[in-house]
Scaffold this motif. Sequence first.
Motif, mmCIF file in Angstrom:
data_model
loop_
_atom_site.group_PDB
_atom_site.id
_atom_site.type_symbol
_atom_site.label_atom_id
_atom_site.label_comp_id
_atom_site.label_asym_id
_atom_site.label_seq_id
_atom_site.Cartn_x
_atom_site.Cartn_y
_atom_site.Cartn_z
ATOM 1 N N GLU B 1 1.042 -1.067 -0.050
ATOM 2 C CA GLU B 1 -0.065 -0.042 -0.062
ATOM 3 C C GLU B 1 0.852 1.202 -0.175
ATOM 4 N N THR B 2 0.584 2.069 -0.861
ATOM 5 C CA THR B 2 1.306 3.238 -1.114
ATOM 6 C C THR B 2 0.790 4.543 -0.118
ATOM 7 N N GLY B 3 -0.352 4.377 0.417
ATOM 8 C CA GLY B 3 -1.260 5.561 1.077
ATOM 9 C C GLY B 3 -1.986 6.240 0.219
ATOM 10 N N VAL B 4 -2.067 6.261 -1.056
ATOM 11 C CA VAL B 4 -2.978 6.520 -1.877
ATOM 12 C C VAL B 4 -4.142 5.361 -2.683
ATOM 13 N N THR B 5 -5.217 5.858 -2.256
ATOM 14 C CA THR B 5 -6.304 4.834 -2.501
ATOM 15 C C THR B 5 -7.285 5.473 -3.640
ATOM 16 N N GLN B 6 -7.357 4.597 -4.651
ATOM 17 C CA GLN B 6 -8.330 5.118 -5.970
ATOM 18 C C GLN B 6 -9.349 4.001 -5.795
ATOM 19 N N THR B 7 -10.723 4.620 -6.118
ATOM 20 C CA THR B 7 -11.867 3.996 -6.338
ATOM 21 C C THR B 7 -12.661 4.514 -7.512
ATOM 22 N N PRO B 8 -13.514 3.803 -8.401
ATOM 23 C CA PRO B 8 -13.482 2.123 -8.182
ATOM 24 C C PRO B 8 -12.089 1.573 -8.876
ATOM 25 N N ARG B 9 -11.708 0.312 -8.696
ATOM 26 C CA ARG B 9 -10.741 -0.095 -9.547
ATOM 27 C C ARG B 9 -10.878 -0.456 -11.145
ATOM 28 N N HIS B 10 -12.015 -0.806 -11.129
ATOM 29 C CA HIS B 10 -12.615 -1.132 -12.531
ATOM 30 C C HIS B 10 -13.913 -0.241 -12.851
ATOM 31 N N LEU B 11 -14.097 0.216 -14.047
ATOM 32 C CA LEU B 11 -15.317 0.909 -14.422
ATOM 33 C C LEU B 11 -15.468 0.937 -15.798
ATOM 34 N N VAL B 12 -16.624 0.408 -16.278
ATOM 35 C CA VAL B 12 -17.314 0.420 -17.578
ATOM 36 C C VAL B 12 -18.522 1.424 -17.662
ATOM 37 N N MET B 13 -18.302 1.993 -18.544
ATOM 38 C CA MET B 13 -19.288 3.205 -18.783
ATOM 39 C C MET B 13 -19.544 3.511 -20.113
ATOM 40 N N GLY B 14 -20.928 3.788 -20.329
ATOM 41 C CA GLY B 14 -21.438 4.168 -21.828
ATOM 42 C C GLY B 14 -20.962 5.601 -22.161
ATOM 43 N N MET B 15 -20.867 5.957 -23.506
ATOM 44 C CA MET B 15 -20.449 7.420 -23.863
ATOM 45 C C MET B 15 -21.376 8.343 -23.438
ATOM 46 N N THR B 16 -22.803 8.177 -23.005
ATOM 47 C CA THR B 16 -23.399 9.048 -22.548
ATOM 48 C C THR B 16 -23.675 9.144 -21.004
ATOM 49 N N ASN B 17 -22.929 8.219 -20.225
ATOM 50 C CA ASN B 17 -22.735 8.285 -18.763
ATOM 51 C C ASN B 17 -22.080 9.528 -18.356
ATOM 52 N N LYS B 18 -22.362 9.378 -16.973
ATOM 53 C CA LYS B 18 -21.387 10.514 -16.141
ATOM 54 C C LYS B 18 -20.778 9.737 -14.975
ATOM 55 N N LYS B 19 -19.697 9.502 -14.627
ATOM 56 C CA LYS B 19 -19.134 8.846 -13.587
ATOM 57 C C LYS B 19 -17.953 9.810 -13.125
ATOM 58 N N SER B 20 -17.782 9.494 -11.653
ATOM 59 C CA SER B 20 -16.393 10.096 -11.245
ATOM 60 C C SER B 20 -15.159 9.115 -10.550
ATOM 61 N N LEU B 21 -14.255 9.273 -10.630
ATOM 62 C CA LEU B 21 -13.243 8.641 -10.190
ATOM 63 C C LEU B 21 -12.777 9.355 -8.690
ATOM 64 N N LYS B 22 -12.375 8.497 -7.760
ATOM 65 C CA LYS B 22 -11.970 9.203 -6.525
ATOM 66 C C LYS B 22 -10.292 8.810 -6.172
ATOM 67 N N CYS B 23 -9.760 9.578 -5.379
ATOM 68 C CA CYS B 23 -8.705 9.608 -4.999
ATOM 69 C C CYS B 23 -8.552 10.007 -3.645
ATOM 70 N N GLU B 24 -7.726 9.364 -2.715
ATOM 71 C CA GLU B 24 -7.711 9.768 -1.514
ATOM 72 C C GLU B 24 -6.298 9.463 -0.944
ATOM 73 N N GLN B 25 -5.569 10.632 -0.204
ATOM 74 C CA GLN B 25 -4.306 10.079 0.370
ATOM 75 C C GLN B 25 -4.283 10.678 1.739
#
Lengths: 107, 113
Positions: B1-25
Motif C-alpha cells: 500500500e502506498t497511502g494513495v487509494t483510488q476507487t473504483p478499481r474498474h469502471l465500464v461506462m457508456g459514452m452518454t454516462n456521467k461517472k466520477s473517479l475518486k482518489c484519497e491520500q
Amino acid sequence: SQQGEEDPQALSIQEGENATMNCSYKTSINNLQWYRQNSGRGLVHLILIRSNEREKHSGRLRVTLDTSKKSSSLLITASRAADTASYFCATDSLVIFGKGTRLHILP
Amino acid sequence: ETGVTQTPRHLVMGMTNKKSLKCEQHLGHNAMYWYKQSAKKPLELMFVYNFKEQTENNSVPSRFSPECPNSSHLFLHLHTLQPEDSALYLCASSQEPLGSEAFFGQGTRLTVV
C-alpha cells in the motif's frame, strides 16, 4: 520539453543476472527519478538522484546520472522473478515519463 | 500500500454516462495529480493540484473535469467520453508539487463502450 526516454523498450534476462536500462532526457533537471510498475497497477518510486549526484545505491539498485550527456542508467543486480515489471524514468517536473523498459526475468 | 487509494478499481461506462473517479491520500501531501496511461503510450500528466488549487492542465478535453475539495481528496468527473478515453487512470500525490517523490494509487481501469 523535458522528456524521459528509456531504452531498451524490452529486456529479457535469466534470473540472477544483472539488468541495465537507460534513460535520456532533453533539458536541465534538478533531479531524476526511477519508478517500477507491475502490470496494470500503480507506479512505485524506486530512487531519486539529484543533479549534483553521479551515482546512488539502494539495495540491489544502482543509479548513475550524467548531466553532460543528459542520461541516467538503472542497474538491478542479482535479478529475481519479482523484478519483472516496467521501469520508467521521470524528470523532476513529473510531467512526462518515458514509455518504459519492460523487464522480464526468466526462471 | 502506498497511502494513495483510488476507487473504483474498474469502471465500464457508456459514452452518454456521467461517472466520477475518486482518489484519497493520507500522507499529508500538498500536491495531487491525475495521469492517463493508454496502451503502448507514455504516461500522460493530466492535472496537477497544489494546496487544492489547480496549477497544471495539460490540454485535457473538457469532458474530463477535476475537483479537489481538500488536499486529501481528488476527483475526476467524466461525461460524454469516447472509446479512445479507455485507459488506466492513475492518481498520485507528493509533498511538494512536481519535483519530489510521487506516490501512486493502484489506478482505475476505465473502459468506455
